[in-house]
Scaffold this active site. Structure first.
Site, PDB file in Angstrom:
ATOM      1  N   ASP A   1     -11.098   3.015   4.036  1.00 52.02           N
ATOM      2  CA  ASP A   1     -11.805   1.190   4.114  1.00 52.02           C
ATOM      3  C   ASP A   1     -13.063   1.857   4.015  1.00 52.02           C
ATOM      4  O   ASP A   1     -13.623   0.577   4.187  1.00 52.02           O
ATOM      5  CB  ASP A   1     -11.578   0.639   5.627  1.00 52.02           C
TER       6      ASP A   1
ATOM      7  N   LYS B   1       0.967  -1.307   0.512  1.00 56.41           N
ATOM      8  CA  LYS B   1      -0.071   0.028   0.070  1.00 56.41           C
ATOM      9  C   LYS B   1       0.496   1.228   0.278  1.00 56.41           C
ATOM     10  O   LYS B   1       0.962   2.096  -0.271  1.00 56.41           O
ATOM     11  CB  LYS B   1      -1.143   0.381   1.394  1.00 56.41           C
TER      12      LYS B   1
ATOM     13  N   GLN C   1      -4.896  -1.555   9.384  1.00 57.87           N
ATOM     14  CA  GLN C   1      -4.910  -2.972   8.754  1.00 57.87           C
ATOM     15  C   GLN C   1      -5.611  -3.704  10.024  1.00 57.87           C
ATOM     16  O   GLN C   1      -4.737  -4.054  11.491  1.00 57.87           O
ATOM     17  CB  GLN C   1      -3.190  -2.766   8.649  1.00 57.87           C
TER      18      GLN C   1
HETATM   19  N1  GUN Z   1      -7.334  -6.795   6.347  1.00 54.08           N
HETATM   20  C1  GUN Z   1      -7.788  -7.366   5.041  1.00 54.08           C
HETATM   21  N2  GUN Z   1      -8.245  -6.372   4.675  1.00 54.08           N
HETATM   22  C2  GUN Z   1      -7.889  -5.224   4.500  1.00 54.08           C
HETATM   23  C3  GUN Z   1      -8.980  -4.108   4.128  1.00 54.08           C
HETATM   24  O1  GUN Z   1      -9.893  -3.764   3.250  1.00 54.08           O
HETATM   25  N3  GUN Z   1      -8.725  -2.719   4.919  1.00 54.08           N
HETATM   26  C4  GUN Z   1      -7.667  -3.340   6.763  1.00 54.08           C
HETATM   27  N4  GUN Z   1      -8.038  -2.045   6.671  1.00 54.08           N
HETATM   28  N5  GUN Z   1      -7.722  -4.048   6.248  1.00 54.08           N
HETATM   29  C5  GUN Z   1      -7.616  -4.802   6.029  1.00 54.08           C
END
Ligand code: GUN
Length: 283
Positions: free
Chosen positions: A116, A49, A93
């Site tokens: 998100d 990311k 995350q």
């Molecule tokens: N863990 C797995 N997928 C995601 C996501 O799309 N966002 C976040 N914050 N954590 C994750």
């Protein structure tokens, strides 16, 4: 033989467009990612990311916090980022270490910085078929893939396998809002294959290898694989038995190279959209 949905190509196109738009901005969009602990898969996702955010021309900061961080310390960081005008998007995350309850933190992120789309304001807007400030990245990416390949959603039977807050529930709402007839299946569902065999669209988000086999799929269905599982051979695979299902399905996403790249592209798109929204509000 199914059409293989090329998520990588689709994501690259979207990212190129975002990069162009960002190059014309006076201020760069800012994305802050918080990683608690050192879960190996999460560490890889966060690194990807950050890399993509920088390539796209964003300001990117990653906060790596120790596993044993307290609730108060994590809340203090979220509060600081909420107040920071250079930060447009905040991503916590998941999963978090066991002693921390995700909703204690996700609910504290400013809904207008919630890249998100996990804040109750945003998930509530999705439920009410209103426009959220941001839509969860993987579900948004799945819909974008279906649309890119002109796969009709309205009036179709869609089966979502998995009911997580990250994928299953939000993608079900997006499909419903686009007038699909949606069934959400999960670990307690009986006779899964009878349900999936009636589906025009199958979205599998369980993280279990070979969850979807060819005998469960109707001829010509679109099969979207959200699973990412590291096999014993070190290779990534999905929920779907790709080799057999591709001979029955009309469309199928590969793993890797299907949904994964779209999740990151949607994260960048959400960050840019929140940047534009937040800067608009400051004028
Ligand atoms: N863990 C797995 N997928 C995601 C996501 O799309 N966002 C976040 N914050 N954590 C994750």
């Amino acid at each position: 033989m199914a059409t293989i949905i090329d998520g990588k190509k689709c994501a690259e196109k979207i990212l190129d467009d975002i990069k162009n738009r960002v190059s014309n901005l006076t201020q760069k969009p800012g994305l802050s990612v918080i990683l608690v602990g050192c879960d190996p898969a999460s560490s890889v996702y966060v690194k990807n990311k950050e890399k993509k955010a920088l390539e796209t021309g964003f300001n990117s900061s990653v906060y790596k916090l120790p596993e044993n961080i307290t609730k108060e310390e994590l809340l203090a960081l979220i509060e600081k980022l909420n107040k920071d005008d250079t930060v447009d998007g905040i991503l916590l995350q998941l999963p978090l270490p066991k002693h921390l309850n995700p909703s204690d933190f996700l609910d504290k992120i400013d809904p207008k910085k919630d890249v998100d789309g996990f804040h109750p304001v945003n998930s509530g807007k999705l439920l009410n078929n209103e426009k959220p400030y941001a839509i969860s990245c993987t579900p948004k990416g799945i819909i974008r893939l279906l649309e890119s390949y002109n796969i009709q959603i309205e009036g179709k039977n869609a089966v979502v396998i998995g009911r997580s807050n990250i994928v299953g529930k939000p993608v079900s709402m997006l499909l419903l809002n686009k007038n699909a007839t949606v069934t959400i299946a999960h670990s307690k569902t009986k006779n899964l294959s009878e349900i999936t065999k009636k589906a025009d669209i199958i979205i599998s988000a369980t993280g279990r290898a070979n969850m979807v086999t060819s005998d469960m799929v109707k001829e010509g269905a679109a099969v979207i694989d959200v699973g990412i599982i590291r096999g014993n051979d070190g290779k990534l695979k999905g929920d779907v038995d790709f080799n057999s299902v591709k001979d029955v399905a009309g469309f199928i996403t590969p793993v890797p190279g299907g949904v994964g790249p779209m999740t990151i592209a949607m994260l960048m798109e959400n960050t840019l959209e929140l940047h534009l929204l937040n800067k608009e509000n400051q004028r």
